[in-house]
Enzyme design. Sequence first.
Site, PDB file in Angstrom:
ATOM      1  N   CYS A 264       0.831  -1.203   0.000  1.00 43.07           N
ATOM      2  CA  CYS A 264       0.000   0.000   0.000  1.00 43.07           C
ATOM      3  C   CYS A 264       0.871   1.260   0.000  1.00 43.07           C
ATOM      4  O   CYS A 264       1.515   1.575  -0.991  1.00 43.07           O
ATOM      5  CB  CYS A 264      -0.980  -0.050   1.165  1.00 43.07           C
ATOM      6  SG  CYS A 264      -2.465   0.944   0.873  1.00 43.07           S
ATOM      7  N   HIS A 354      -3.707  -5.046   0.162  1.00 40.29           N
ATOM      8  CA  HIS A 354      -3.503  -5.580   1.506  1.00 40.29           C
ATOM      9  C   HIS A 354      -3.538  -7.107   1.507  1.00 40.29           C
ATOM     10  O   HIS A 354      -4.600  -7.713   1.637  1.00 40.29           O
ATOM     11  CB  HIS A 354      -4.589  -5.046   2.445  1.00 40.29           C
ATOM     12  CG  HIS A 354      -4.460  -3.595   2.746  1.00 40.29           C
ATOM     13  ND1 HIS A 354      -3.917  -3.112   3.920  1.00 40.29           N
ATOM     14  CD2 HIS A 354      -4.786  -2.505   2.027  1.00 40.29           C
ATOM     15  CE1 HIS A 354      -3.927  -1.796   3.905  1.00 40.29           C
ATOM     16  NE2 HIS A 354      -4.445  -1.402   2.754  1.00 40.29           N
ATOM     17  N   GLU A 356      -2.644  -9.063   3.825  1.00 44.80           N
ATOM     18  CA  GLU A 356      -2.984  -9.625   5.138  1.00 44.80           C
ATOM     19  C   GLU A 356      -4.488  -9.804   5.299  1.00 44.80           C
ATOM     20  O   GLU A 356      -4.937 -10.755   5.925  1.00 44.80           O
ATOM     21  CB  GLU A 356      -2.434  -8.743   6.264  1.00 44.80           C
ATOM     22  CG  GLU A 356      -3.261  -7.543   6.631  1.00 44.80           C
ATOM     23  CD  GLU A 356      -3.282  -6.474   5.558  1.00 44.80           C
ATOM     24  OE1 GLU A 356      -4.221  -5.651   5.558  1.00 44.80           O
ATOM     25  OE2 GLU A 356      -2.373  -6.438   4.722  1.00 44.80           O
TER      26      GLU A 356
END
Length: 380
Positions: A264, A354, A356
């Site tokens: 990001c 992202h 995660e």
Amino acid sequence: MTTSTRGAAKTPAVLVLEDGRIFRGRAYGAVGETFGEAVFSTGMTGYQETLTDPSYHRQVVVMTAPHVGNTGVNDEDMESRKIWVSGYVVRDPARVPSNWRSRRTLDEELDAQGVVGISGIDTRALTRHLRERGAMRVGIFSGDAVREDSALLARVQEAPQMKGANLSAEVATTEPYVVPAIGEKKFTVAAVDLGIKGMTPHRMAERGIEVHVLPATATVEDVYAVNPDGVFFSNGPGDPATADHPVSVMQGVLERGTPLFGICFGNQILGRALGFGTFKLKYGHRGINQPVQDRTTGKVEVTAHNHGFAVDAPLDQVSETPFGRAEVSHVCLNDNVVEGLQLLDRPAFSVQYHPEAAAGPHDAAYLFDRFVSLMEGQRA
């Protein structure tokens, strides 16, 4: 300014955009006033992760899904120490949450943390307006904060813009801390916190990585003081054009040839470190249903996004940089925005989204394995 008030759902509220468009509804969460950049998120779930993502600092989030708050709020899904959004906009908030993990309602959590919101407005119309006109400054006013429309509009137009905002140090940790590896420790990673989410070091810990999370103000010397096998640059809020210090630190890492991974904001930092520019998107990418192609494999992933800026790099050619050859590794299939970069002569790569993604999707989790592979290769 916020005022905690029970029974806020009956209190009139007004949302005012900087171009003069006005929506009227009911207070949701705290009563008072708030300002920020109006953006919309297309996720149908994961609202707790969105609210506590530091990348949303100084943004008023409009939820495109009509029903929000159905699963309440729990104590496990927080991505950071607090809610970071400056305001919250929903159409039909859940009256009664239904989930075995729920501890309180979303309305109660917003109220307790002083987050001013509004409900009962046409979020579809608001989203269409933002798509046509672009993300813009906004104010939400309820209770005693409500004034004449012209006075509220003037307040909104006085608020700071996101372009030119340097915000990462406002959300990052002030003291270093360590997330231990789960099971056998295989590597040590220095993670520069520009607005890191809690799930990110956890994903690395699952792979045997001991993560040393460092403040956004960390120097190159601070990074190498932990003797890292790899260096990570996190997500975060604000305009990457203002992030001169992280860019300088990343260039120091690239000079040493240490395996590097950025996500990001970290992708934008890598872009700048390589000599590319950045620019503000009209309305950005936010939500958990963005299609991205990994050009290194041809695979298409559904990914979680939260970014209003992007890297300006050529899509279809290899670029020469001060650190060797670089290319665009990932691209958004909706609008051809750069979603990833990789160096061909040094062990460094980044993505704009992202991986995660605690609330899902998990298509991009392999990127942490790719980071591990870089460190294994360097060690070998």
